[in-house]
Scaffold this active site. Structure first.
Site, PDB file in Angstrom:
ATOM      1  N   ARG A  31       0.818  -1.224   0.000  1.00 56.03           N
ATOM      2  CA  ARG A  31       0.000   0.000   0.000  1.00 56.03           C
ATOM      3  C   ARG A  31       0.847   1.268   0.000  1.00 56.03           C
ATOM      4  O   ARG A  31       0.438   2.293   0.558  1.00 56.03           O
ATOM      5  CB  ARG A  31      -0.945   0.027   1.211  1.00 56.03           C
ATOM      6  CG  ARG A  31      -2.103  -0.948   1.129  1.00 56.03           C
ATOM      7  CD  ARG A  31      -3.237  -0.394   0.299  1.00 56.03           C
ATOM      8  NE  ARG A  31      -4.294  -1.365   0.127  1.00 56.03           N
ATOM      9  CZ  ARG A  31      -5.417  -1.375   0.820  1.00 56.03           C
ATOM     10  NH1 ARG A  31      -5.640  -0.471   1.734  1.00 56.03           N
ATOM     11  NH2 ARG A  31      -6.326  -2.291   0.583  1.00 56.03           N
ATOM     12  N   ARG A  35      -3.056   6.813   1.254  1.00 57.56           N
ATOM     13  CA  ARG A  35      -3.525   8.040   1.901  1.00 57.56           C
ATOM     14  C   ARG A  35      -2.543   8.695   2.866  1.00 57.56           C
ATOM     15  O   ARG A  35      -2.755   9.828   3.271  1.00 57.56           O
ATOM     16  CB  ARG A  35      -4.847   7.741   2.623  1.00 57.56           C
ATOM     17  CG  ARG A  35      -5.993   7.549   1.659  1.00 57.56           C
ATOM     18  CD  ARG A  35      -7.179   6.892   2.314  1.00 57.56           C
ATOM     19  NE  ARG A  35      -6.866   5.508   2.644  1.00 57.56           N
ATOM     20  CZ  ARG A  35      -7.739   4.617   3.083  1.00 57.56           C
ATOM     21  NH1 ARG A  35      -8.991   4.970   3.289  1.00 57.56           N
ATOM     22  NH2 ARG A  35      -7.368   3.379   3.341  1.00 57.56           N
ATOM     23  N   ARG A  44      -6.226  11.787  -5.475  1.00 57.24           N
ATOM     24  CA  ARG A  44      -7.438  10.998  -5.200  1.00 57.24           C
ATOM     25  C   ARG A  44      -8.685  11.890  -5.211  1.00 57.24           C
ATOM     26  O   ARG A  44      -9.760  11.474  -5.645  1.00 57.24           O
ATOM     27  CB  ARG A  44      -7.269  10.307  -3.843  1.00 57.24           C
ATOM     28  CG  ARG A  44      -8.453   9.553  -3.298  1.00 57.24           C
ATOM     29  CD  ARG A  44      -8.698   8.266  -4.045  1.00 57.24           C
ATOM     30  NE  ARG A  44      -9.883   7.593  -3.511  1.00 57.24           N
ATOM     31  CZ  ARG A  44     -11.126   7.915  -3.824  1.00 57.24           C
ATOM     32  NH1 ARG A  44     -11.371   8.906  -4.662  1.00 57.24           N
ATOM     33  NH2 ARG A  44     -12.141   7.253  -3.300  1.00 57.24           N
ATOM     34  N   ASP A  81      -6.730  -2.420  -7.624  1.00 55.65           N
ATOM     35  CA  ASP A  81      -7.279  -3.108  -6.460  1.00 55.65           C
ATOM     36  C   ASP A  81      -7.592  -4.551  -6.822  1.00 55.65           C
ATOM     37  O   ASP A  81      -7.860  -4.852  -7.989  1.00 55.65           O
ATOM     38  CB  ASP A  81      -8.551  -2.415  -5.954  1.00 55.65           C
ATOM     39  CG  ASP A  81      -8.860  -2.826  -4.523  1.00 55.65           C
ATOM     40  OD1 ASP A  81      -8.289  -2.222  -3.602  1.00 55.65           O
ATOM     41  OD2 ASP A  81      -9.611  -3.797  -4.332  1.00 55.65           O
ATOM     42  N   TYR A 158     -15.110 -11.480  -0.614  1.00 54.27           N
ATOM     43  CA  TYR A 158     -15.858 -10.246  -0.906  1.00 54.27           C
ATOM     44  C   TYR A 158     -17.057 -10.531  -1.813  1.00 54.27           C
ATOM     45  O   TYR A 158     -18.111  -9.909  -1.682  1.00 54.27           O
ATOM     46  CB  TYR A 158     -14.931  -9.218  -1.579  1.00 54.27           C
ATOM     47  CG  TYR A 158     -13.934  -8.619  -0.619  1.00 54.27           C
ATOM     48  CD1 TYR A 158     -14.295  -7.540   0.189  1.00 54.27           C
ATOM     49  CD2 TYR A 158     -12.648  -9.115  -0.494  1.00 54.27           C
ATOM     50  CE1 TYR A 158     -13.392  -6.977   1.078  1.00 54.27           C
ATOM     51  CE2 TYR A 158     -11.737  -8.566   0.396  1.00 54.27           C
ATOM     52  CZ  TYR A 158     -12.113  -7.504   1.171  1.00 54.27           C
ATOM     53  OH  TYR A 158     -11.233  -6.954   2.060  1.00 54.27           O
TER      54      TYR A 158
HETATM   55  O1  CP3 Z   1       0.068   0.624  -3.138  1.00 51.75           O
HETATM   56  C1  CP3 Z   1      -0.354  -0.535  -3.317  1.00 51.75           C
HETATM   57  O2  CP3 Z   1      -0.160  -1.468  -2.520  1.00 51.75           O
HETATM   58  C2  CP3 Z   1      -1.077  -0.843  -4.606  1.00 51.75           C
HETATM   59  C3  CP3 Z   1      -2.478  -0.703  -4.627  1.00 51.75           C
HETATM   60  C4  CP3 Z   1      -3.393  -1.612  -3.816  1.00 51.75           C
HETATM   61  C5  CP3 Z   1      -4.608  -1.142  -3.266  1.00 51.75           C
HETATM   62  N1  CP3 Z   1      -5.297  -2.209  -2.756  1.00 51.75           N
HETATM   63  C6  CP3 Z   1      -5.048   0.264  -3.296  1.00 51.75           C
HETATM   64  C7  CP3 Z   1      -6.144   0.691  -2.410  1.00 51.75           C
HETATM   65  C8  CP3 Z   1      -3.336  -2.988  -3.550  1.00 51.75           C
HETATM   66  C9  CP3 Z   1      -2.221  -3.983  -3.865  1.00 51.75           C
HETATM   67  C10 CP3 Z   1      -4.552  -3.349  -2.893  1.00 51.75           C
HETATM   68  C11 CP3 Z   1      -4.875  -4.738  -2.497  1.00 51.75           C
HETATM   69  C12 CP3 Z   1      -6.104  -5.001  -1.730  1.00 51.75           C
HETATM   70  N2  CP3 Z   1      -7.332  -4.401  -1.858  1.00 51.75           N
HETATM   71  C13 CP3 Z   1      -6.230  -6.047  -0.791  1.00 51.75           C
HETATM   72  C14 CP3 Z   1      -5.143  -7.031  -0.434  1.00 51.75           C
HETATM   73  C15 CP3 Z   1      -4.113  -6.453   0.446  1.00 51.75           C
HETATM   74  C16 CP3 Z   1      -4.569  -6.171   1.829  1.00 51.75           C
HETATM   75  O3  CP3 Z   1      -4.603  -4.972   2.189  1.00 51.75           O
HETATM   76  O4  CP3 Z   1      -4.876  -7.107   2.563  1.00 51.75           O
HETATM   77  C17 CP3 Z   1      -7.540  -6.013  -0.286  1.00 51.75           C
HETATM   78  C18 CP3 Z   1      -8.120  -6.908   0.766  1.00 51.75           C
HETATM   79  C19 CP3 Z   1      -8.243  -4.972  -0.978  1.00 51.75           C
HETATM   80  C20 CP3 Z   1      -9.678  -4.576  -0.845  1.00 51.75           C
HETATM   81  C21 CP3 Z   1      -9.851  -3.183  -0.422  1.00 51.75           C
HETATM   82  N3  CP3 Z   1      -9.468  -2.088  -1.165  1.00 51.75           N
HETATM   83  C22 CP3 Z   1     -10.454  -2.709   0.771  1.00 51.75           C
HETATM   84  C23 CP3 Z   1     -11.010  -3.585   1.861  1.00 51.75           C
HETATM   85  C24 CP3 Z   1     -10.420  -1.317   0.715  1.00 51.75           C
HETATM   86  C25 CP3 Z   1     -11.050  -0.353   1.706  1.00 51.75           C
HETATM   87  C26 CP3 Z   1     -10.299  -0.278   2.958  1.00 51.75           C
HETATM   88  C27 CP3 Z   1      -9.359   0.878   2.930  1.00 51.75           C
HETATM   89  O5  CP3 Z   1      -8.162   0.691   3.177  1.00 51.75           O
HETATM   90  O6  CP3 Z   1      -9.870   1.999   2.701  1.00 51.75           O
HETATM   91  C28 CP3 Z   1      -9.755  -0.935  -0.480  1.00 51.75           C
HETATM   92  C29 CP3 Z   1      -9.500   0.459  -0.948  1.00 51.75           C
HETATM   93  C30 CP3 Z   1      -8.113   0.798  -1.358  1.00 51.75           C
HETATM   94  N4  CP3 Z   1      -7.347   0.063  -2.192  1.00 51.75           N
HETATM   95  C31 CP3 Z   1      -7.409   1.975  -1.010  1.00 51.75           C
HETATM   96  C32 CP3 Z   1      -6.171   1.928  -1.650  1.00 51.75           C
HETATM   97  C33 CP3 Z   1      -5.065   2.961  -1.633  1.00 51.75           C
HETATM   98  C34 CP3 Z   1      -7.925   3.108  -0.129  1.00 51.75           C
HETATM   99  C35 CP3 Z   1      -9.083   3.818  -0.747  1.00 51.75           C
HETATM  100  C36 CP3 Z   1      -8.848   5.245  -1.175  1.00 51.75           C
HETATM  101  O7  CP3 Z   1      -7.708   5.698  -1.344  1.00 51.75           O
HETATM  102  O8  CP3 Z   1      -9.855   5.929  -1.375  1.00 51.75           O
END
Ligand code: CP3
Length: 350
Positions: A31, A35, A44, A81, A158
């Site tokens: 990640r 943010r 964003r 994602d 999911y």
């Molecule tokens: O920088 C990186 O790692 C690359 C991008 C990336 C994101 N999500 C961006 C993201 C990667 C590799 C993921 C993987 C992901 N997404 C996983 C597996 C890794 C882990 O964290 O266990 C999972 C379970 C998801 C599903 C997901 N995406 C959820 C549950 C959420 C909401 C929770 C949260 O953190 O807000 C997301 C949103 C998400 N994916 C964000 C980012 C940067 C945040 C949302 C935003 O910026 O508005």
């Protein structure tokens, strides 16, 4: 198009995946585009939704590059994602502010057969492949470019619950009550993930990570059937099309299961969560495959001594053998960017 992944790599992170050890390990952070970075928040804010952000190549490419510019990490991870896969299979995904992802849950095997197209819609994912091409063209030569997908058990969680659930209870229950339904969803995801990862490689990534974020929700028996086996099939399927494809598997929370990810899936390296004792993992996992991890992301929020001691412990345990420095899970939004700078300095002894 990039050269075959099987060719001798010049990038440090890739060399570790091939079994080389370095005194100063390559670094990337799960990640890392996110943010905690003010430039990410600014970008964003320009997208109307998170999915639109993921599907707009100019934005997704910029987000991918931001942490590389700021910190010079050895690895860049594609900004996207894991949930674009259900979206491209015909189960639309949306994100609501502060609530996480939302999908209309699959209710039965018949419902799944009706709603999920057997084939992944690669047109829907065209912006992701365009993002990869753009990033590849702008990355420094020494930076390894990582693609990714979610592992079938995690993504199915999911699709079945329709939202985040802490321990994937709906899927776990389904594994007992209606394993055929779960198997159908998992098999669909295995095929989709193979096609998706192959296209990522052909678009220009150097290696990929498979995120099994909910490995820890499975029993010792369940982990074989619902996680290890499907991941093994994905890796075999990808390598049929992309010989020598380099793949990292992250089975978060799997405990001694990390040994099985190393020994049974065919992965080049295994990601470790922060709950794993680095000394134990050096002895039991790193003896089988290169490892990645596993600093507690909150040690970096705390900074100071907690950060320094955490870094030193990880470096000491995994030093001398192939290791990629990373966190034990994603960096959290509260992390001060200056602490990440301190982290990189400490690791690179600069
Ligand atoms: O920088 C990186 O790692 C690359 C991008 C990336 C994101 N999500 C961006 C993201 C990667 C590799 C993921 C993987 C992901 N997404 C996983 C597996 C890794 C882990 O964290 O266990 C999972 C379970 C998801 C599903 C997901 N995406 C959820 C549950 C959420 C909401 C929770 C949260 O953190 O807000 C997301 C949103 C998400 N994916 C964000 C980012 C940067 C945040 C949302 C935003 O910026 O508005």
């Amino acid at each position: 198009m990039s050269s075959s992944p099987a060719s001798a790599p010049t990038r440090k992170l890739l060399k570790v995946l091939d079994g080389e050890a370095f005194e100063i390990p390559p670094i990337w952070i799960m990640r890392q585009a996110g943010r905690y970075l003010p430039e990410y928040r600014e970008l964003r804010a320009k997208a109307s939704s998170f999915m639109e952000f993921c599907y707009t190549p100019a934005m997704a490419a910029e987000a991918t590059l931001q942490p590389i510019r700021r910190y010079g990490f050895d690895g860049a991870i594609l900004f996207s994602d894991i949930l674009v896969i259900p979206d491209a299979l015909g189960q639309p995904v949306s994100f609501h502010e502060g609530e996480g992802p939302r999908l209309d849950p699959l209710t039965s095997i018949d419902d799944a057969k009706k709603r999920l197209s057997g084939e992944l819609d690669l047109n829907r994912l065209a912006p992701v492949f365009e993002t990869i091409e753009r990033v590849r063209g702008s990355l420094p030569a020494e930076t390894t470019f990582l693609g990714f997908c979610g592992a079938p058990w995690t993504v199915a969680g999911y699709m079945i619950a329709g939202k985040s659930t802490p321990e994937l209870a709906p899927s776990r229950l389904l594994a007992y009550r209606d394993p055929e339904f779960l198997e159908y969803v998992i098999d669909t995801l295995v095929q989709a993930s193979i096609r998706y990862l192959v296209r990522q490689f052909r678009s220009g990534v150097d290696a990929v990570q498979i995120f099994e974020s909910f490995a820890g929700a499975l029993t010792a028996e369940g982990i074989g059937r619902w996680s290890i086996e499907p991941i093994k099939r994905i890796i075999e399927g990808v390598r049929k099309e992309v010989p020598g494809a380099r793949i990292i598997v992250f089975g978060r929370g799997s405990g001694s299961g990390h040994i099985r990810y190393a020994a049974e899936t065919g992965a080049n390296a295994v990601g470790l969560d922060w709950g794993v004792d680095p000394d134990w993992a050096a002895k039991n996992v790193q003896s089988i495959k290169p490892v990645q991890g596993n600093l507690d992301p909150l040690a970096v929020v705390a900074g100071g001594q907690a950060l320094d001691q955490g870094v030193d412990k990880v470096l000491k345990a995994f030093g001398g053998r192939p290791h990629i420095f990373n966190f034990g899970h994603g960096i959290v939004p509260e992390t001060p960017p200056a602490h990440v700078e301190q982290l990189v300095k400490r690791i690179r002894r600069g």
